[in-house]
Design an enzyme around this catalytic site. Structure first.
Site, PDB file in Angstrom:
ATOM      1  N   ASP A  14       0.851  -1.203   0.000  1.00 35.53           N
ATOM      2  CA  ASP A  14       0.000   0.000   0.000  1.00 35.53           C
ATOM      3  C   ASP A  14       0.883   1.247   0.000  1.00 35.53           C
ATOM      4  OD1 ASP A  14       0.951  -0.509   2.604  1.00 35.53           O
ATOM      5  OD2 ASP A  14      -0.793   0.427   3.554  1.00 35.53           O
ATOM      6  N   ASP A  19       6.881   1.153   1.830  1.00 41.02           N
ATOM      7  CA  ASP A  19       6.490   0.197   0.775  1.00 41.02           C
ATOM      8  C   ASP A  19       7.283   0.457  -0.501  1.00 41.02           C
ATOM      9  OD1 ASP A  19       3.990   1.106   2.407  1.00 41.02           O
ATOM     10  OD2 ASP A  19       3.425  -0.880   1.697  1.00 41.02           O
ATOM     11  N   VAL A 127       2.804  -6.266   2.960  1.00 36.79           N
ATOM     12  CA  VAL A 127       3.322  -5.198   3.814  1.00 36.79           C
ATOM     13  C   VAL A 127       2.292  -4.071   3.997  1.00 36.79           C
ATOM     14  CG1 VAL A 127       5.756  -5.737   3.380  1.00 36.79           C
ATOM     15  CG2 VAL A 127       4.572  -4.148   1.844  1.00 36.79           C
ATOM     16  N   HIS A 241       9.783   0.120   7.991  1.00 33.93           N
ATOM     17  CA  HIS A 241       9.158  -1.163   8.334  1.00 33.93           C
ATOM     18  C   HIS A 241       9.183  -2.223   7.229  1.00 33.93           C
ATOM     19  CE1 HIS A 241       7.174   1.009  11.680  1.00 33.93           C
ATOM     20  NE2 HIS A 241       6.925   1.954  10.794  1.00 33.93           N
ATOM     21  N   ASP A 242       8.546  -1.880   6.092  1.00 31.64           N
ATOM     22  CA  ASP A 242       8.237  -2.897   5.077  1.00 31.64           C
ATOM     23  C   ASP A 242       9.480  -3.488   4.420  1.00 31.64           C
ATOM     24  OD1 ASP A 242       5.685  -2.188   5.707  1.00 31.64           O
ATOM     25  OD2 ASP A 242       5.296  -1.083   3.865  1.00 31.64           O
TER      26      ASP A 242
END
Ligand code: BDR
Ligand code: CA
Length: 311
Positions: A14, A19, A127, A241-242
């Site tokens: 997303d 991402d 993710v 994060h992803d």
């Protein structure tokens, strides 16, 4: 002679600042065969996350199909993260409108068809919210035995969207419950791990020094992400994060993991979307997750920076 097989991956995302960087790592690293990018509503509405995925592909010359998925969670009302990612879902860098279009096939159909045609050697890397993955599992349960592994970003022993819940799980906890109870091998990059993947000043300087278009784009993403992570969460450096999920697929030694039981809360008044991580084994239930504990910071960033240099 030693032969290296590439790990086949579908990246469900997303975009989203982190991402976008995950797409660049997956598409640019020789260890990954990225066979599709599927999009879902999450950080922004579906049209926006899809447009962002197409833009990332275009500026980096990534020739991988992009398939549009679900615009709504399974049951709950949609929630987006404009405070963190801006209204577009990827505010900051200004990119041209892409020529590349999303494929005709729905992401869920693509996931089902690709898995069913495979030899069971495809890893799913979600993710964002787990809507597409859960819907694919419900539509065609025979995909379950065809998924090699799910390496997802979501959850943790604490939250970031509520005190209890992480954003991706919170947005579609009903979908997360389907996935976590599916019996498919899951490796989980929760906040405990991803908050170690901080783009500190040294990292930002190294990426800024690369000088090609994808790396400059990452620098602009990090500048925006640094600002919102400071304003919203008080973080000195933004966590990507992803990217952790993709890095783990390339080299599992980048992360230390532990087998644990994780259940999803879908009913709690204050705890909706919480991932209950049974750290002490008190439930007596079989572990269902390979839970990421510790990141090798140097190895992680070297992997990403080396990949960006090769674009
Ligand atoms: C997750 O939520 C999104 O904002 C990020 O892209 C990441 O997938 C972190 O909680
Ligand atoms: Ca995401």
């Amino acid at each position: 002679m030693k032969t290296h097989t590439k790990r086949k991956m579908i990246l469900d995302c997303d975009p989203g600042h982190d991402d976008a960087i995950a797409i660049l790592l997956a598409a640019g690293h020789e260890g990954i065969d990225l066979i599709g990018i599927t999009t879902v509503a999450g950080n922004a509405e579906l049209e926006k996350t899809t447009l962002n995925a197409l833009k990332v592909c275009e500026i980096a010359g990534i020739d991988v199909p992009v398939l549009k998925g679900n615009s709504q969670p399974l049951i709950r009302k949609r929630e987006t993260a404009a405070d963190i990612h801006g209204d577009s879902g990827m505010d900051g860098p200004v990119l041209p409108a892409p020529v590349k279009q999303a494929g005709e096939e729905h992401a869920v159909d693509f996931i089902i068809r690709t898995l069913m045609e495979s030899d069971g050697d495809i890893t799913l890397v979600p993710v964002g919210p787990l809507t597409n993955i859960a819907m694919a599992m419900r539509r065609e349960p025979s995909i379950l035995s065809k998924i090699q592994e799910i390496v997802l970003m979501g959850g943790g022993t604490f939250g970031n969207w509520t005190p209890a819940a992480e954003f991706n799980i919170y947005v579609d906890a009903d979908a997360a419950k389907v996935v976590f109870e599916s019996g498919v091998p899951i490796t989980m990059m929760g906040l405990d791990l991803t908050h170690q993947a901080l783009a500190d000043h040294d990292v930002s300087r190294r990426i800024g020094g690369i000088g090609n278009q994808p790396a400059n784009f990452v620098s602009e993403l990090l500048t925006y992400f640094r600002k919102t992570y400071l304003e919203f969460f008080g973080f000195e450096h933004p966590p990507v994060h992803d990217v952790c999920s993709v890095a783990y697929c390339i080299d599992p030694t980048v992360v230390e993991t532990k087998k644990l039981r994780v259940d999803i809360e879908t009913k709690g008044e204050l705890t909706y979307g919480m991932t209950l991580v049974d750290v002490n084994g008190v439930t007596g239930k079989e572990p269902n997750v390979n839970f990421a504990m510790k990141l090798d910071h140097a190895k992680f960033w070297n992997m990403l920076i080396d990949t960006l240099e090769r674009y």
